[in-house]
Design an enzyme around this catalytic site. Structure first.
Site, PDB file in Angstrom:
ATOM      1  N   ASP A  35       0.864  -1.178   0.000  1.00 27.28           N
ATOM      2  CA  ASP A  35       0.000   0.000   0.000  1.00 27.28           C
ATOM      3  C   ASP A  35       0.896   1.221   0.000  1.00 27.28           C
ATOM      4  OD1 ASP A  35      -3.256   0.211   0.983  1.00 27.28           O
ATOM      5  OD2 ASP A  35      -2.078   2.049   0.930  1.00 27.28           O
ATOM      6  N   ARG A  40      -0.935   2.664   7.259  1.00 27.10           N
ATOM      7  CA  ARG A  40      -1.766   1.470   7.137  1.00 27.10           C
ATOM      8  C   ARG A  40      -0.897   0.206   7.170  1.00 27.10           C
ATOM      9  NH1 ARG A  40      -7.317   1.419   3.521  1.00 27.10           N
ATOM     10  NH2 ARG A  40      -8.510   0.798   5.312  1.00 27.10           N
ATOM     11  N   VAL A  88      -7.430  -1.736  -5.044  1.00 30.75           N
ATOM     12  CA  VAL A  88      -7.457  -0.345  -4.572  1.00 30.75           C
ATOM     13  C   VAL A  88      -8.898   0.159  -4.544  1.00 30.75           C
ATOM     14  CG1 VAL A  88      -5.148   0.090  -5.475  1.00 30.75           C
ATOM     15  CG2 VAL A  88      -7.131   0.568  -6.910  1.00 30.75           C
ATOM     16  N   GLU A 160     -14.653  -9.370  -5.687  1.00 26.95           N
ATOM     17  CA  GLU A 160     -14.727  -9.920  -4.331  1.00 26.95           C
ATOM     18  C   GLU A 160     -16.149  -9.785  -3.794  1.00 26.95           C
ATOM     19  OE1 GLU A 160     -12.460 -11.750  -2.581  1.00 26.95           O
ATOM     20  OE2 GLU A 160     -14.385 -11.980  -1.587  1.00 26.95           O
ATOM     21  N   ALA A 163     -18.397  -9.803   2.663  1.00 28.21           N
ATOM     22  CA  ALA A 163     -19.097  -8.715   3.343  1.00 28.21           C
ATOM     23  C   ALA A 163     -18.315  -8.365   4.594  1.00 28.21           C
ATOM     24  CB  ALA A 163     -20.512  -9.153   3.717  1.00 28.21           C
ATOM     25  N   ALA A 222     -24.761  -8.140  -8.446  1.00 32.41           N
ATOM     26  CA  ALA A 222     -24.993  -8.788  -7.144  1.00 32.41           C
ATOM     27  C   ALA A 222     -25.267  -7.733  -6.072  1.00 32.41           C
ATOM     28  CB  ALA A 222     -23.776  -9.642  -6.763  1.00 32.41           C
ATOM     29  N   PHE A 271     -29.498   0.971   4.417  1.00 31.64           N
ATOM     30  CA  PHE A 271     -28.188   0.310   4.254  1.00 31.64           C
ATOM     31  C   PHE A 271     -27.092   1.359   4.189  1.00 31.64           C
ATOM     32  CE2 PHE A 271     -29.835   0.387  -0.243  1.00 31.64           C
ATOM     33  CZ  PHE A 271     -28.880   1.207  -0.811  1.00 31.64           C
ATOM     34  N   CYS A 275     -19.918   0.211  -0.452  1.00 32.53           N
ATOM     35  CA  CYS A 275     -20.127  -0.392  -1.781  1.00 32.53           C
ATOM     36  C   CYS A 275     -21.501  -0.193  -2.394  1.00 32.53           C
ATOM     37  CB  CYS A 275     -19.829  -1.887  -1.706  1.00 32.53           C
ATOM     38  SG  CYS A 275     -18.090  -2.221  -1.408  1.00 32.53           S
ATOM     39  N   PHE A 337     -21.417   1.137  10.087  1.00 36.12           N
ATOM     40  CA  PHE A 337     -22.544   0.961   9.166  1.00 36.12           C
ATOM     41  C   PHE A 337     -23.253  -0.366   9.380  1.00 36.12           C
ATOM     42  CE2 PHE A 337     -19.568  -1.389   6.456  1.00 36.12           C
ATOM     43  CZ  PHE A 337     -20.385  -2.278   5.765  1.00 36.12           C
TER      44      PHE A 337
HETATM   45  P1  NAI Z   1      -9.943   0.625   1.042  1.00 38.41           P
HETATM   46  O1  NAI Z   1     -10.093   2.078   0.845  1.00 38.41           O
HETATM   47  O2  NAI Z   1     -10.155   0.037   2.402  1.00 38.41           O
HETATM   48  O3  NAI Z   1      -8.482   0.157   0.565  1.00 38.41           O
HETATM   49  C1  NAI Z   1      -7.889   0.562  -0.611  1.00 38.41           C
HETATM   50  C2  NAI Z   1      -6.397   0.738  -0.351  1.00 38.41           C
HETATM   51  O4  NAI Z   1      -5.742   0.932  -1.597  1.00 38.41           O
HETATM   52  C3  NAI Z   1      -6.062   1.954   0.511  1.00 38.41           C
HETATM   53  O5  NAI Z   1      -5.341   1.538   1.656  1.00 38.41           O
HETATM   54  C4  NAI Z   1      -5.211   2.839  -0.419  1.00 38.41           C
HETATM   55  O6  NAI Z   1      -4.164   3.522   0.264  1.00 38.41           O
HETATM   56  C5  NAI Z   1      -4.657   1.812  -1.379  1.00 38.41           C
HETATM   57  N1  NAI Z   1      -4.214   2.368  -2.654  1.00 38.41           N
HETATM   58  C6  NAI Z   1      -4.912   3.145  -3.517  1.00 38.41           C
HETATM   59  N2  NAI Z   1      -4.170   3.420  -4.602  1.00 38.41           N
HETATM   60  C7  NAI Z   1      -2.982   2.790  -4.441  1.00 38.41           C
HETATM   61  C8  NAI Z   1      -1.816   2.668  -5.223  1.00 38.41           C
HETATM   62  N3  NAI Z   1      -1.726   3.240  -6.431  1.00 38.41           N
HETATM   63  N4  NAI Z   1      -0.772   1.963  -4.744  1.00 38.41           N
HETATM   64  C9  NAI Z   1      -0.863   1.362  -3.538  1.00 38.41           C
HETATM   65  N5  NAI Z   1      -1.945   1.421  -2.751  1.00 38.41           N
HETATM   66  C10 NAI Z   1      -2.997   2.118  -3.197  1.00 38.41           C
HETATM   67  O7  NAI Z   1     -10.933  -0.053  -0.005  1.00 38.41           O
HETATM   68  P2  NAI Z   1     -11.676  -1.469   0.127  1.00 38.41           P
HETATM   69  O8  NAI Z   1     -12.886  -1.342   0.961  1.00 38.41           O
HETATM   70  O9  NAI Z   1     -10.676  -2.518   0.439  1.00 38.41           O
HETATM   71  O10 NAI Z   1     -12.179  -1.664  -1.371  1.00 38.41           O
HETATM   72  C11 NAI Z   1     -11.279  -1.953  -2.429  1.00 38.41           C
HETATM   73  C12 NAI Z   1     -12.094  -2.370  -3.641  1.00 38.41           C
HETATM   74  O11 NAI Z   1     -12.826  -3.563  -3.353  1.00 38.41           O
HETATM   75  C13 NAI Z   1     -13.142  -1.339  -4.080  1.00 38.41           C
HETATM   76  O12 NAI Z   1     -13.226  -1.362  -5.470  1.00 38.41           O
HETATM   77  C14 NAI Z   1     -14.423  -1.872  -3.473  1.00 38.41           C
HETATM   78  O13 NAI Z   1     -15.549  -1.478  -4.207  1.00 38.41           O
HETATM   79  C15 NAI Z   1     -14.218  -3.366  -3.573  1.00 38.41           C
HETATM   80  N6  NAI Z   1     -14.952  -4.161  -2.587  1.00 38.41           N
HETATM   81  C16 NAI Z   1     -15.052  -3.732  -1.288  1.00 38.41           C
HETATM   82  C17 NAI Z   1     -15.729  -4.503  -0.366  1.00 38.41           C
HETATM   83  C18 NAI Z   1     -15.856  -4.048   1.048  1.00 38.41           C
HETATM   84  O14 NAI Z   1     -16.641  -4.662   1.780  1.00 38.41           O
HETATM   85  N7  NAI Z   1     -15.145  -3.034   1.503  1.00 38.41           N
HETATM   86  C19 NAI Z   1     -16.330  -5.798  -0.734  1.00 38.41           C
HETATM   87  C20 NAI Z   1     -16.114  -6.170  -2.095  1.00 38.41           C
HETATM   88  C21 NAI Z   1     -15.462  -5.359  -2.980  1.00 38.41           C
END
Ligand code: NAI
Length: 475
Positions: A35, A40, A88, A160, A163, A222, A271, A275, A337
């Site tokens: 990251d 983090r 990301v 992915e 949840a 979904a 909700f 996402c 949430f």
């Molecule tokens: P998040 O915001 O918790 O994590 C994303 C991470 O990516 C951050 O730590 C950020 O610093 C890092 N990042 C961004 N650009 C970067 C780069 N160029 N190089 C290195 N690190 C970078 O996001 P989250 O919740 O993990 O979601 C990620 C993806 O997964 C999104 O597209 C989301 O829609 C999807 N998703 C999320 C779910 C959830 O429950 N949170 C479930 C299923 C899919």
């Protein structure tokens, strides 16, 4: 090629848990989660992980330092990996074309550019982030345009479905794993490589392989279906409150039909999470771009109904408290949430709390897992400069409810069902109100104690004061 090293770009709610479980189940594969955010990564390498997720600590403890690593050395992890997950964030755009609807792919694009710049050997690049249909094409264009001689890329879509709050169980016992790829020999062999990773613990029959675009769209679909179920039951909850039907009884009766199913039929304040709203907005935007306005309007309504529910609930609280909450102390129980996460993104509690603050209330907030700084950040509003005087964060439910006029329950944490409500009632200002935005409390019992209780989707008629929401009658 057999996958020996995996890199995951993005150590968030998805990248962290997903790769921890891959490391647990595939001890011979080295998994490095990178990251750009130093703090983090430091937290992932500490005893206090950056996210709360039941079971996650154990998995990380078992694998970290053996075949699971968290690092800011993005270059090295990309260079060494056979397979790279892009995990990301893909937030809703807040500017320019598609403002407020389209997915902002700048982080995905920057990850793709880093891969193109660094890679000197063949890579399988996997979209794990939720993206618009045909995003893989853009990634491929970036990679091909910056192509180094002898380096070949395959792009897969592997959305992915975990949840938050149940991520580890969802990953270990996934209903299905979806892998989309190109219908070429290279694409098919990349799909096979990723299948073999998941086959360490997921039965082959539960691994679906499709074309790339079906896979990308299935993730949006979904989430849209899931959110639509919640908005449907919430819409019916308003009819229940006006008619004397009980939404819990309706939900059981409807859900016993196998074609509908009983999951996700719990009426609530609405909700939240990072996402549902963003992914449906993305679907709406795609539909508009494809000149399908009826389809766009259909899915937009799922979001509109959710906004309506949050507004309706907040308005009901104010109306019941004699139409004024100015200087009244109100307890917000739960700020995440949903239960079992510390994530507050799009939490309905934010909407409720901001509405009450706007009306001049003083909030006492307790959540078992959300940090004080996060709550203050979420509630910051330009026109409420003295937020620290208006919002107080408490370490437990008892101190948070002491001397307040009302409790507004926003998150369904199990511990809220076990509280000593006799004790709480005795220490509150009378008349004492409870607004159960999650329908988890025993309303009859609370009424016997003396509380005036309101909930969603059921008219509780005990006293003259309690009446259905939306009614304009004054007492
Ligand atoms: P998040 O915001 O918790 O994590 C994303 C991470 O990516 C951050 O730590 C950020 O610093 C890092 N990042 C961004 N650009 C970067 C780069 N160029 N190089 C290195 N690190 C970078 O996001 P989250 O919740 O993990 O979601 C990620 C993806 O997964 C999104 O597209 C989301 O829609 C999807 N998703 C999320 C779910 C959830 O429950 N949170 C479930 C299923 C899919």
């Amino acid at each position: 090629m057999t996958i020996k090293k995996i890199c995951c770009i993005g150590a968030g709610y998805v990248g962290g848990p997903t790769c921890s479980v891959i490391a647990l189940k595939c001890p011979e594969i080295i998994v490095t989660v990178v990251d750009k955010c130093k703090e983090r990564i430091a937290q992932w390498n500490s005893d206090r992980l950056p996210i709360y997720e039941p079971g996650l600590d154990d998995v990380v403890e078992k694998c970290r330092g053996k075949n699971l690593f968290f690092s800011t050395d993005i270059e090295r992890a990309i260079e060494e990996a056979d397979l790279i997950f892009i995990s990301v964030n893909t937030p809703t755009k807040t500017f320019g074309h598609g403002n407020g609807k389209a997915a902002d792919l700048k982080y995905v694009e920057s990850a793709a550019r880093m891969i193109a710049q660094i890679a000197t050997s063949n890579k399988i690049v996997v979209e794990k982030s939720t993206v618009p249909v045909r995003a893989a094409e853009s990634i491929m264009n970036i990679l091909n345009a910056n192509h180094k001689p002898g380096v070949e890329y395959q792009i897969l879509s592997n959305p992915e479905f975990l949840a938050e709050g149940t991520a580890i169980n969802d990953l270990i016992n996934a209903d299905r794993v979806l892998i989309g790829g190109a219908n070429t020999p290279g694409g098919q062999s990349a799909i096979e490589e990723l299948c073999q990773v998941y086959e360490h613990w997921i039965p082959r029959k539960n691994i679906l392989t499709t074309n790339t675009w079906s896979s990308e769209l299935s993730k949006l679909a979904a989430n849209a279906f899931l959110a639509q179920k919640i908005s449907s039951i919430n819409a019916l909850s308003a009819i229940c409150e006006a008619t004397g039907a009980d939404i819990s009884e309706v939900a059981v009766a409807v859900g016993m039909d196998k074609r509908i199913g009983k999951e996700f039929l719990q009426a609530s304040v609405g909700f939240g999470g990072s996402c549902f709203k963003k992914d449906i907005l993305n679907l709406v935007y795609i539909s508009e771009c494809l000149n399908l306005p009826a389809v766009a309007a259909y899915w937009q309504q799922v979001i509109d109904m959710n906004e309506y529910q949050k507004t309706r609930f907040s308005a009901g609280v104010i109306e019941s408290l004699f139409n004024t909450v100015t200087d009244k102390k109100i307890t917000i129980l739960g700020f995440a949430f949903k239960k079992n996460t510390g994530d507050t993104r799009e939490s309905p509690a934010i909407h409720v709390a901001k509405t009450l603050l706007d009306e001049g209330a003083i909030l006492h907030i307790y959540d078992p897992k959300v940090e004080e700084s996060q709550i203050i950040e979420d509630l910051s509003m330009d026109h409420v400069p003295d937020l620290k005087h208006k919002v107080k964060i408490y370490p437990d439910a008892y101190s948070a409810t002491k001397n307040t006029h009302a409790i507004v329950l926003c998150t369904e944490w199990d511990e809220f069902m076990q509280l000593d409500y006799e004790r709480i009632y005795s220490e509150m200002t009378k008349p004492a109100y409870i607004f159960d935005g999650r329908k988890i409390l025993q309303h009859d019992r609370l009424q016997k104690i003396g509380f005036i209780v309101q909930t969603i989707g059921k008219k509780l008629t005990r006293s003259a004061i309690s009446r259905s929401w939306g009614s304009q009658s004054q007492i």
